[in-house]
Design a protein around this motif. Structure first.
Motif, PDB file in Angstrom:
ATOM      1  N   HIS A 200       0.831  -1.197   0.000  1.00 23.60           N
ATOM      2  CA  HIS A 200       0.000   0.000   0.000  1.00 23.60           C
ATOM      3  C   HIS A 200       0.873   1.257   0.000  1.00 23.60           C
ATOM      4  CE1 HIS A 200       0.748  -1.204   4.173  1.00 23.60           C
ATOM      5  NE2 HIS A 200       0.734   0.088   4.476  1.00 23.60           N
TER       6      HIS A 200
ATOM      7  N   LYS B 127       2.262  12.767  -4.956  1.00 24.83           N
ATOM      8  CA  LYS B 127       1.285  12.774  -3.862  1.00 24.83           C
ATOM      9  C   LYS B 127      -0.013  13.470  -4.289  1.00 24.83           C
ATOM     10  CE  LYS B 127       4.470  12.605   0.102  1.00 24.83           C
ATOM     11  NZ  LYS B 127       5.040  13.352   1.251  1.00 24.83           N
ATOM     12  N   GLN B 128       0.140  14.568  -5.038  1.00 25.23           N
ATOM     13  CA  GLN B 128      -1.039  15.301  -5.500  1.00 25.23           C
ATOM     14  C   GLN B 128      -1.849  14.461  -6.475  1.00 25.23           C
ATOM     15  OE1 GLN B 128      -1.873  18.547  -4.307  1.00 25.23           O
ATOM     16  NE2 GLN B 128      -3.798  17.821  -5.184  1.00 25.23           N
ATOM     17  N   LYS B 129      -1.166  13.788  -7.393  1.00 22.80           N
ATOM     18  CA  LYS B 129      -1.851  12.953  -8.372  1.00 22.80           C
ATOM     19  C   LYS B 129      -2.543  11.759  -7.710  1.00 22.80           C
ATOM     20  CE  LYS B 129      -1.123  15.026 -12.283  1.00 22.80           C
ATOM     21  NZ  LYS B 129      -2.273  15.496 -13.115  1.00 22.80           N
ATOM     22  N   VAL B 130      -1.864  11.178  -6.723  1.00 21.44           N
ATOM     23  CA  VAL B 130      -2.439  10.039  -5.996  1.00 21.44           C
ATOM     24  C   VAL B 130      -3.724  10.464  -5.285  1.00 21.44           C
ATOM     25  CG1 VAL B 130      -2.084   8.541  -3.979  1.00 21.44           C
ATOM     26  CG2 VAL B 130      -0.302   8.729  -5.709  1.00 21.44           C
ATOM     27  N   GLU B 131      -3.669  11.651  -4.695  1.00 20.49           N
ATOM     28  CA  GLU B 131      -4.846  12.159  -3.984  1.00 20.49           C
ATOM     29  C   GLU B 131      -5.972  12.489  -4.954  1.00 20.49           C
ATOM     30  OE1 GLU B 131      -6.082  16.068  -1.317  1.00 20.49           O
ATOM     31  OE2 GLU B 131      -3.991  15.370  -1.292  1.00 20.49           O
ATOM     32  N   ASP B 132      -5.625  13.197  -6.049  1.00 16.27           N
ATOM     33  CA  ASP B 132      -6.647  13.618  -7.014  1.00 16.27           C
ATOM     34  C   ASP B 132      -7.322  12.431  -7.695  1.00 16.27           C
ATOM     35  OD1 ASP B 132      -6.001  16.199  -6.369  1.00 16.27           O
ATOM     36  OD2 ASP B 132      -4.818  16.575  -8.185  1.00 16.27           O
ATOM     37  N   SER B 133      -6.532  11.393  -7.995  1.00 16.34           N
ATOM     38  CA  SER B 133      -7.059  10.242  -8.738  1.00 16.34           C
ATOM     39  C   SER B 133      -7.472   9.087  -7.833  1.00 16.34           C
ATOM     40  CB  SER B 133      -6.014   9.759  -9.753  1.00 16.34           C
ATOM     41  OG  SER B 133      -5.661  10.779 -10.653  1.00 16.34           O
ATOM     42  N   HIS B 134      -7.356   9.280  -6.516  1.00 15.26           N
ATOM     43  CA  HIS B 134      -7.752   8.263  -5.530  1.00 15.26           C
ATOM     44  C   HIS B 134      -7.069   6.917  -5.791  1.00 15.26           C
ATOM     45  CE1 HIS B 134     -10.806  11.186  -4.392  1.00 15.26           C
ATOM     46  NE2 HIS B 134     -11.258  11.195  -5.635  1.00 15.26           N
ATOM     47  N   ILE B 135      -5.764   6.985  -6.032  1.00 16.78           N
ATOM     48  CA  ILE B 135      -5.000   5.766  -6.310  1.00 16.78           C
ATOM     49  C   ILE B 135      -4.587   5.109  -4.993  1.00 16.78           C
ATOM     50  CG2 ILE B 135      -2.857   4.876  -7.333  1.00 16.78           C
ATOM     51  CD1 ILE B 135      -3.082   7.174  -9.375  1.00 16.78           C
ATOM     52  N   LYS B 136      -4.764   3.805  -4.927  1.00 22.22           N
ATOM     53  CA  LYS B 136      -4.478   3.063  -3.693  1.00 22.22           C
ATOM     54  C   LYS B 136      -3.285   2.127  -3.828  1.00 22.22           C
ATOM     55  CE  LYS B 136      -8.166   4.842  -1.791  1.00 22.22           C
ATOM     56  NZ  LYS B 136      -8.025   5.922  -0.785  1.00 22.22           N
TER      57      LYS B 136
ATOM     58  N   CYS C  36       1.400   3.715  -9.536  1.00 19.35           N
ATOM     59  CA  CYS C  36       2.139   4.986  -9.499  1.00 19.35           C
ATOM     60  C   CYS C  36       3.309   5.027 -10.484  1.00 19.35           C
ATOM     61  CB  CYS C  36       2.678   5.246  -8.092  1.00 19.35           C
ATOM     62  SG  CYS C  36       1.393   5.533  -6.858  1.00 19.35           S
TER      63      CYS C  36
END
Length: 318
Positions: free
Chosen positions: A37, A68-77, A82
């Motif tokens: 994760h 980090k911004q992209k992970v947050e915006d796209s809700h990647i888990k 990544c």
């Protein structure tokens, strides 16, 4: 057709040259993106991987923050999702606008700067040969004998004084010759000293004054040549030169066989000066325009799978 074949050949040499850097990244990435994760440990391990590849702390931080911004915006888990995000973020940081090469289409004087041993003279010779092959009228200027050999090889004229001569005097004569011969590009080999910044700054300023005064219609371009194998030392050299003179572009040589290939990313991102040319060998064709897309592809050649799935996640805004 021949040009396309040459580009493919250059990319193959670039990919081979960056193998050591890529191997280090691949080994670390296997562990980083194989995590269960996304957490602080994931980002820290990714950060360590980039720093070890000589991407530098500042550049690495920009990439991590962007991720980090992209992970947050796209809700990647999932960490595996990544990989392509990281690659695209790096590509975007390294983009080089076509206007960076406008000097090739104007009457130009190109001051080539760099310490001795980085491949400065060879770079001038290769550029001269390539521009001549493209139909440009090229002139070289130097106060060292080594460049005369390259002038013969490139089949271009050279204005030279004895080694140790006043560089400003060489430039004065070269500018007069460039105007008289209707030269398209004048390539000037500048002194390779950095130990006395004041002398270097005065010398470069004097050369620029002569060009501005005697050849006002010419575009002046300053390219710094750096040895890619020296990693962070190359970045430090670029910083020091940028403190004494304006830099318009960067040439990174000796990228064939280096384990420090990430330095190209660091230099461009941290200095905000575009990398314009890279070299991967001794032949004239082994120096080419820098293509950020191809460079990053060569660095991450083993991470191109599953592209369509990731592209759907990140959308068209990359």
């Amino acid at each position: 057709m021949a040009e396309e074949k040459e580009k493919k050949g250059f990319f193959a040499r670039l990919k081979a040259g960056l193998a050591k850097t890529r191997d280090n990244i691949v080994e670390s990435f296997t562990d980083v993106f194989g995590a269960s994760h996304i957490d602080d440990d994931f980002y820290e391990n990714l950060e360590e991987t980039f720093i070890m590849a000589d991407m530098g702390y500042e550049t690495t931080e920009k990439v991590i923050e962007g991720l980090k911004q992209k992970v947050e915006d796209s809700h990647i888990k999932e960490p595996a999702a990544c990989k392509e995000l990281v690659i695209n973020i790096i590509k975007n940081q390294m983009s080089v606008d076509d206007s960076a090469y406008d000097f090739e289409n104007k009457k130009s004087v190109v001051l080539v700067i760099g310490v001795n041993g980085v491949g400065k003279t060879t770079t001038i010779g290769k550029l001269a040969a390539q521009y001549r092959q493209r139909g440009k009228k090229v002139l070289m200027a130097a106060a060292i004998d080594q460049l005369k050999t390259w002038a013969d090889r490139a089949q271009v004229d050279i204005i030279s004084h004895n080694e140790g001569a006043d560089p400003a005097a060489v430039v004065y004569d070269a500018v007069a010759a460039a105007k008289a011969r209707d030269t398209d590009i004048l390539l000037v080999d500048t002194a390779g000293r950095l130990h006395n910044k004041k002398n270097l700054m005065d010398e470069l300023a004097k050369m620029r004054r002569i060009i501005t005064r005697d050849y006002p219609e010419a575009n002046v371009e300053a390219l710094i040549v750096l040895d890619g194998t020296t990693g962070q030392n190359a970045l430090e050299q670029a910083r020091q030169f940028s403190n004494v003179t304006e830099l318009d572009g960067i040439v990174i040589t000796k990228l064939d066989g280096t384990a420090k290939g990430g330095i190209a990313i660091a230099i461009q991102a941290e200095l905000d000066v575009p990398v314009k040319f890279i070299g991967v060998g001794e032949k004239i064709g082994d120096l080419q325009r820098f293509d950020p897309q191809e460079y990053v592809n060569a660095l991450f050649a083993d991470f191109d799978e599953d592209r369509s799935e990731i592209d759907m996640l990140i959308g068209d805004d990359m």
